[in-house]
Design an enzyme around this catalytic site. Structure first.
Site, PDB file in Angstrom:
ATOM      1  CB  CYS A 127      -7.385  -1.300   6.206  1.00  0.00           C
ATOM      2  SG  CYS A 127      -6.868  -1.423   4.459  1.00  0.00           S
ATOM      3  CB  CYS A 171      -0.933  -0.015   1.202  1.00  0.00           C
ATOM      4  SG  CYS A 171      -2.072   1.392   1.262  1.00  0.00           S
TER       5      CYS A 171
END
Length: 358
Positions: free
Chosen positions: A194, A96
């Protein structure tokens, strides 16, 4: 919005207390700021964006939402699933940072005329006056240091990134947020990936692919069948819990064959290795690795650094030779090299060499 480019910053706002504090510090340092929250998940309920917007409103700075759901799914979630399916244990936070947070947010900063990108990461960026290289350093607070996850930052990115919290302790950040009345001052830090808040990677992969991971055989190191596992993607190197094998002594996952759908278990002693090959390298403290170098290495974010010698290998890889054998170094995880508080570079663990292969 008028702004002087050299004193302007786009603030990456996660909705948490750290990025809120980062926005405050950049503003008080005289930067013209704008907060931006990335929408990464189709099922996002919007609470992070609402909290971030509330902080921006209290600071009197503009706020926007950047929809990156498609790119996040392609470069992070899909890569995560594919890595597990091929037997690796990926690090989606590193992916990410590499593909989304710093690549796309810096593009957005440039597109909208901001000179810098500021984030709430606990790390420090500096410039080496002798070499001119931009450096990535550990945070002041060792319990919150995130430099391990940031080793993919390039020289260009480090020149444009600001980490306002790098020299602070987390407790002081919370005290500041409470004093300023930020809505997220007492919000707990996220400990989970997440897109998998439950922590059940196997169930997520089944749901994402629309297929149930097939059961298969547990084997011992001699190839004898010991029992049945619930799908090889549900197991990772070094795992002991959840095996449900009555062996009379502790056993650990020490290998997986995804093609054969088998999981091999053995005693903890077989998990230790001294030599590791690393691929997909990024160098920060040096331009490249041309010879052997003494460093300390992390192969997990919370692992104490381990002294080692690193040297170049064929195929743009690096060989790590640890001073002491290391437990359960896992393909797919990041190996990050340190010289004191400075990140020399890092890469992805490609292969763990047994004594027979060294």
């Amino acid at each position: 919005m008028e702004r002087h480019k050299e004193k302007s910053a786009l603030i990456a706002m996660s909705g948490g207390v750290d990025s809120a504090a980062a926005a405050y510090f950049m503003q008080t340092a005289g930067f013209c700021c704008q907060g931006t929250t990335m929408r990464l998940l189709e099922w996002d309920d919007g609470q992070n964006a609402r909290d971030a917007e509330a902080v921006c409103n209290s600071l009197g700075i503009p706020f926007t939402v950047l929809d990156l759901t498609g790119e996040f799914e392609e470069t992070v979630i899909r890569s995560f699933v594919q890595a597990y399916q091929t037997g690796s244990t990926p690090n989606p936070c590193v992916d990410c940072n590499r593909h989304i947070k710093f690549a796309r947010l810096l593009e957005e900063a440039e597109r909208t005329g901001f000179a810098y990108l500021a984030t709430g990461h606990y790390a420090q960026a500096a410039r080496d006056e002798k070499t001119g290289r931009f450096l990535l350093k550990k945070a002041l607070d060792p319990g919150k240091d995130q430099s391990y996850f940031l080793y993919t930052l390039t020289q260009r990115q480090l020149a444009q990134v600001r980490f306002p919290l790098g020299g602070m302790e987390k407790r002081k950040v919370r005290e500041l947020a409470e004093r300023l009345g930020f809505v997220n001052a007492l919000r707990r830090d996220s400990q989970d990936i997440c897109f998998i808040p439950s922590g059940d990677y196997g169930a997520f992969i089944d749901s994402y692919t629309g297929q149930t991971s097939p059961a298969g055989k547990f084997l011992d190191r001699q190839g004898r069948v010991l029992g049945q596992h619930r799908g090889a993607v549900r197991y990772t190197l070094g795992q002991r819990k959840g095996l449900n094998l009555a062996m009379g002594e502790p056993v650990y996952v020490c290998g997986k064959d995804m093609a054969a759908n088998t999981v091999t278990v053995g005693p903890e002693s077989v998990l230790f290795a001294r030599e590791v090959l690393v691929k997909d390298l990024n160098w920060i403290g040096v331009e490249s690795l041309t010879g052997f170098l003494r460093v300390k290495v992390k192969t997990r974010s919370r692992q104490p650094e381990q002294p080692a010698l690193i040297g170049p290998e064929s195929g743009n890889r690096v060989r790590i030779v640890f001073d002491q054998p290391q437990r359960a170094v896992t393909p797919g995880q990041a190996a990050v090299f340190y010289d004191g508080d400075t990140v020399v570079g890092g890469g992805t663990v490609a292969e763990v060499l047994t004594e027979a292969e060294v």
